[in-house]
Design a protein around this motif. Structure first.
Motif, PDB file in Angstrom:
ATOM      1  N   ILE A 172      44.556  37.762  38.227  1.00 15.49           N
ATOM      2  CA  ILE A 172      45.489  38.872  38.041  1.00 15.49           C
ATOM      3  C   ILE A 172      45.784  38.987  36.561  1.00 15.49           C
ATOM      4  CG2 ILE A 172      47.797  39.731  38.569  1.00 15.49           C
ATOM      5  CD1 ILE A 172      47.569  38.238  41.226  1.00 15.49           C
TER       6      ILE A 172
ATOM      7  N   LEU B  89      47.708  41.117  33.513  1.00 18.87           N
ATOM      8  CA  LEU B  89      48.900  41.933  33.348  1.00 18.87           C
ATOM      9  C   LEU B  89      48.864  42.626  32.002  1.00 18.87           C
ATOM     10  CD1 LEU B  89      51.692  42.735  34.406  1.00 18.87           C
ATOM     11  CD2 LEU B  89      52.595  40.700  33.313  1.00 18.87           C
TER      12      LEU B  89
ATOM     13  N   TRP C 184      55.717  48.981  38.572  1.00 17.41           N
ATOM     14  CA  TRP C 184      54.520  48.147  38.654  1.00 17.41           C
ATOM     15  C   TRP C 184      53.365  49.001  39.157  1.00 17.41           C
ATOM     16  CZ3 TRP C 184      53.955  43.298  36.837  1.00 17.41           C
ATOM     17  CH2 TRP C 184      55.116  42.568  36.570  1.00 17.41           C
ATOM     18  N   TYR C 185      52.222  48.844  38.497  1.00 26.18           N
ATOM     19  CA  TYR C 185      50.985  49.519  38.872  1.00 26.18           C
ATOM     20  C   TYR C 185      49.875  48.472  38.898  1.00 26.18           C
ATOM     21  CZ  TYR C 185      53.390  53.794  37.357  1.00 26.18           C
ATOM     22  OH  TYR C 185      54.286  54.818  37.199  1.00 26.18           O
ATOM     23  N   ARG C 186      48.768  48.807  39.521  1.00 27.21           N
ATOM     24  CA  ARG C 186      47.573  47.983  39.389  1.00 27.21           C
ATOM     25  C   ARG C 186      46.404  48.910  39.093  1.00 27.21           C
ATOM     26  NH1 ARG C 186      46.274  45.822  45.533  1.00 27.21           N
ATOM     27  NH2 ARG C 186      45.859  47.852  46.468  1.00 27.21           N
TER      28      ARG C 186
ATOM     29  N   ILE D 298      52.444  50.919  42.539  1.00 29.75           N
ATOM     30  CA  ILE D 298      52.827  49.922  43.541  1.00 29.75           C
ATOM     31  C   ILE D 298      54.285  50.111  43.940  1.00 29.75           C
ATOM     32  CG2 ILE D 298      53.081  47.475  44.090  1.00 29.75           C
ATOM     33  CD1 ILE D 298      50.907  46.902  41.984  1.00 29.75           C
TER      34      ILE D 298
ATOM     35  N   PHE E 209      53.752  43.144  48.973  1.00 34.31           N
ATOM     36  CA  PHE E 209      54.247  43.252  47.602  1.00 34.31           C
ATOM     37  C   PHE E 209      55.760  43.426  47.619  1.00 34.31           C
ATOM     38  CE2 PHE E 209      49.866  44.351  47.418  1.00 34.31           C
ATOM     39  CZ  PHE E 209      49.418  44.086  46.139  1.00 34.31           C
TER      40      PHE E 209
ATOM     41  N   SER F   5      59.485  43.104  44.876  1.00 33.66           N
ATOM     42  CA  SER F   5      59.928  43.039  43.492  1.00 33.66           C
ATOM     43  C   SER F   5      61.431  42.892  43.433  1.00 33.66           C
ATOM     44  CB  SER F   5      59.512  44.312  42.749  1.00 33.66           C
ATOM     45  OG  SER F   5      59.943  44.278  41.416  1.00 33.66           O
TER      46      SER F   5
ATOM     47  N   ASP G 168      42.866  41.877  45.734  1.00 36.17           N
ATOM     48  CA  ASP G 168      44.020  41.955  44.840  1.00 36.17           C
ATOM     49  C   ASP G 168      43.634  41.729  43.375  1.00 36.17           C
ATOM     50  OD1 ASP G 168      45.856  42.422  46.917  1.00 36.17           O
ATOM     51  OD2 ASP G 168      46.072  40.270  47.285  1.00 36.17           O
TER      52      ASP G 168
ATOM     53  N   TYR H 181      47.255  44.313  36.386  1.00 37.34           N
ATOM     54  CA  TYR H 181      48.579  44.712  36.833  1.00 37.34           C
ATOM     55  C   TYR H 181      49.388  45.159  35.632  1.00 37.34           C
ATOM     56  CZ  TYR H 181      47.547  43.190  41.478  1.00 37.34           C
ATOM     57  OH  TYR H 181      46.979  43.095  42.733  1.00 37.34           O
TER      58      TYR H 181
ATOM     59  N   CYS I 125      53.036  46.664  34.018  1.00 34.47           N
ATOM     60  CA  CYS I 125      54.485  46.773  34.119  1.00 34.47           C
ATOM     61  C   CYS I 125      54.921  47.838  33.127  1.00 34.47           C
ATOM     62  CB  CYS I 125      55.089  45.421  33.755  1.00 34.47           C
ATOM     63  SG  CYS I 125      56.872  45.403  33.650  1.00 34.47           S
TER      64      CYS I 125
END
Length: 122
Positions: A9, A11, A56-58, A68, A90, A92, A110, A114, A116
């Motif tokens: 993952i 970020l 939050w996105y991916r 997200i 998911f 948060s 996944d 990611y 922010c």
């Protein structure tokens, strides 16, 4: 024997839209096995006392970022939204200095970048 997957993952931080705002990752790279849970954390600063949102996105390779979820803080506290696909695994939380994204039961799918982001409504 249970299959072993490494789920990486990444970020990426999108800076806030107000002069002096900032967002910073606490762990720019995480990995885990299938079925594990991971938590990503972003610290942020803003001079705004109004409606502040943490997003939050991916992003998968060669694709646009996928939304997200969103969490409100300061005057927007309690305002939140989560994409339908994300509601099961998911979650948060956000406070006046950071936000976390938790992913339960990791899957190979996944693996993504990611993102922010900090949003301030005036």
């Amino acid at each position: 024997m249970e299959p072993y997957y490494i789920v990486s993952i990444w970020l990426f931080i999108h800076l806030g839209s107000v002069l002096g705002d900032s967002v910073q990752s606490r762990e720019p790279h995480l990995s885990g096995r299938e079925g594990d849970a991971v938590t990503l954390t972003c610290s942020y600063e803003t001079s705004s006392t109004g409606y502040v949102y943490l997003f939050w996105y991916r992003q998968f390779p060669n694709q646009a970022p996928q939304y997200i979820l969103r969490r409100g803080v300061k005057q927007a506290r309690g305002r939140s939204d989560t994409a339908e696909f994300a509601k099961k695994r998911f979650s948060s939380q956000a406070d006046d200095s950071s936000t976390v994204l938790s992913i339960a039961a990791l899957e190979p799918a996944d693996t993504a970048l990611y993102l922010c982001a900090l949003g301030v409504a005036r």
